[in-house]
Design an enzyme around this catalytic site. Structure first.
Site, mmCIF file in Angstrom:
data_model
loop_
_atom_site.group_PDB
_atom_site.id
_atom_site.type_symbol
_atom_site.label_atom_id
_atom_site.label_comp_id
_atom_site.label_asym_id
_atom_site.label_seq_id
_atom_site.Cartn_x
_atom_site.Cartn_y
_atom_site.Cartn_z
ATOM 1 N N ILE A 79 7.402 6.932 -5.654
ATOM 2 C CA ILE A 79 7.278 7.161 -4.228
ATOM 3 C C ILE A 79 5.808 6.963 -3.857
ATOM 4 O O ILE A 79 4.933 7.067 -4.707
ATOM 5 C CB ILE A 79 7.782 8.562 -3.803
ATOM 6 C CG1 ILE A 79 7.062 9.668 -4.578
ATOM 7 C CG2 ILE A 79 9.280 8.662 -4.007
ATOM 8 C CD1 ILE A 79 7.526 11.063 -4.189
ATOM 9 N N ASP A 80 5.556 6.671 -2.601
ATOM 10 C CA ASP A 80 4.201 6.344 -2.167
ATOM 11 C C ASP A 80 3.242 7.514 -2.376
ATOM 12 O O ASP A 80 3.652 8.679 -2.392
ATOM 13 C CB ASP A 80 4.193 5.954 -0.691
ATOM 14 C CG ASP A 80 4.980 4.696 -0.417
ATOM 15 O OD1 ASP A 80 5.140 3.890 -1.347
ATOM 16 O OD2 ASP A 80 5.436 4.530 0.731
ATOM 17 N N ARG A 81 1.973 7.184 -2.468
ATOM 18 C CA ARG A 81 0.932 8.182 -2.689
ATOM 19 C C ARG A 81 0.998 9.311 -1.660
ATOM 20 O O ARG A 81 0.891 10.487 -1.992
ATOM 21 C CB ARG A 81 -0.446 7.511 -2.652
ATOM 22 C CG ARG A 81 -1.618 8.453 -2.822
ATOM 23 C CD ARG A 81 -2.923 7.662 -2.860
ATOM 24 N NE ARG A 81 -4.068 8.547 -3.054
ATOM 25 C CZ ARG A 81 -4.769 9.099 -2.073
ATOM 26 N NH1 ARG A 81 -4.439 8.830 -0.818
ATOM 27 N NH2 ARG A 81 -5.790 9.897 -2.335
ATOM 28 N N ARG A 123 9.548 2.925 5.457
ATOM 29 C CA ARG A 123 8.484 2.709 6.445
ATOM 30 C C ARG A 123 8.645 1.339 7.111
ATOM 31 O O ARG A 123 8.495 1.202 8.332
ATOM 32 C CB ARG A 123 7.130 2.846 5.768
ATOM 33 C CG ARG A 123 6.893 4.232 5.185
ATOM 34 C CD ARG A 123 5.787 4.233 4.152
ATOM 35 N NE ARG A 123 4.498 3.880 4.745
ATOM 36 C CZ ARG A 123 3.413 3.611 4.024
ATOM 37 N NH1 ARG A 123 3.473 3.618 2.694
ATOM 38 N NH2 ARG A 123 2.283 3.313 4.634
#
Length: 305
Positions: free
Chosen positions: A137-139, A239
């Site tokens: 998952i994104d930062r 996103r």
């Protein structure tokens, strides 16, 4: 290398996978990153067919240095057994080393507590810089992800993800008022105008996101809280998809709208990996995990009316 007759007509990603003895996913990543050239020209279309005698050049990423365990990296363990871990990752922590992020990742933190993960790549289970990592998952996205602890679990979990048998559910606060529920079915690939971004575009990888509106708000802006379930798991998928249908994620500095921090207090993208459901790789028993909303996301939500 020259394309042999046996690979004439093959897709670029399949040919790279066969020639380098890597997975199709790894080959696709090399193509997407512009590391594959055909007759001296970088090609980012993975399904482009090859012709006999074409010159194929692949630039492999540099091999990462040995990973140093870092006990200071924060994370919570939701589930732990001999085969796998379910981790609740806080925002601000990258999952694994990458461009501009060589230390302080979740991988470094996991190695401090589970040093046996370092042996997985040597057993043919994963990238040396991502031991045990089967998805990410994104930062600046918080929430759940599963980590393999054995080679068998790694391969079983990777196959389950590839076959869409791992259910990953997110909560997202988005701008505007989307329909009550829907499916975004749009291919995602590297943006041709902005190489540091992903975009919906022809020739991208098939990508599907299901969403359902849970709540609607009028103040301080028109917003909606949505539950999003991934059928595929592309980079920045939620996103990109929500922005593509005109409802970008609140606080998303890359794909969203300006002013979210000033008006809504959203210091990061309002996106949380809230639920994870899958069959256990050892005995196929089903299990489910849920992560509560972090305090910063709750604060933004509580300010909405």
């Amino acid at each position: 290398m020259l394309v042999p007759r046996s690979l004439a007509g093959q897709r670029l990603d399949r040919a790279v996978a066969l020639l380098l003895n890597v997975s199709r996913a790894e080959a696709t990543g090399l193509v997407s990153d512009g590391r594959v050239k055909v007759d001296g020209v970088a090609v980012r279309v993975r399904h482009q067919p090859l012709r006999e005698g074409q010159h194929l050049e692949v630039t492999l990423p540099s091999r990462p240095a040995a990973l140093a365990p870092d006990p200071s990296v924060p994370y919570d363990v939701v589930l732990e057994d001999p085969d796998l871990l379910v981790i609740d990752k806080p925002p601000g922590v990258s999952v694994h080393p990458g461009a501009g992020r060589a230390t302080g990742t979740l991988v470094h933190g996991l190695l401090a507590r589970y040093p046996e993960l370092a042996e997985l790549p040597s057993a043919g289970a994963g990238d040396p810089s991502r031991p045990g990592i089967v998805h990410r998952i994104d930062r600046d996205t918080s929430g759940l992800l599963v980590v393999a602890r054995t080679p068998a679990a790694y391969h079983a979990l990777r196959q389950a993800i590839d076959e869409h048998r791992v259910e990953r559910t997110y909560l997202a606060l988005v701008h505007g008022q989307p329909e009550d529920r829907g499916l975004v079915d749009a291919p995602i690939g590297r943006s041709l105008r902005h190489p540091d971004r992903m975009a919906v575009q022809a020739g991208g990888r098939p990508s599907r996101s299901w969403f359902e509106v849970l709540a609607r708000y009028d103040e301080p802006r028109s917003l909606a809280l949505v539950r999003v379930t991934l059928e595929t798991g592309r980079t920045h998928q939620i996103r990109v998809h929500m922005a593509a249908i005109g409802h970008p994620v609140v606080g998303d500095r890359r794909y969203g709208r300006a002013g979210d921090q000033r008006i809504l207090g959203a210091a990061r993208q309002w996106l949380h990996a809230s639920e994870l459901a899958l069959a256990h790789p050892a005995d196929s028993r089903p299990f489910w995990a849920k992560s509560p909303l972090p305090a910063d996301l709750r604060a933004v939500l509580e300010a909405c009316r």
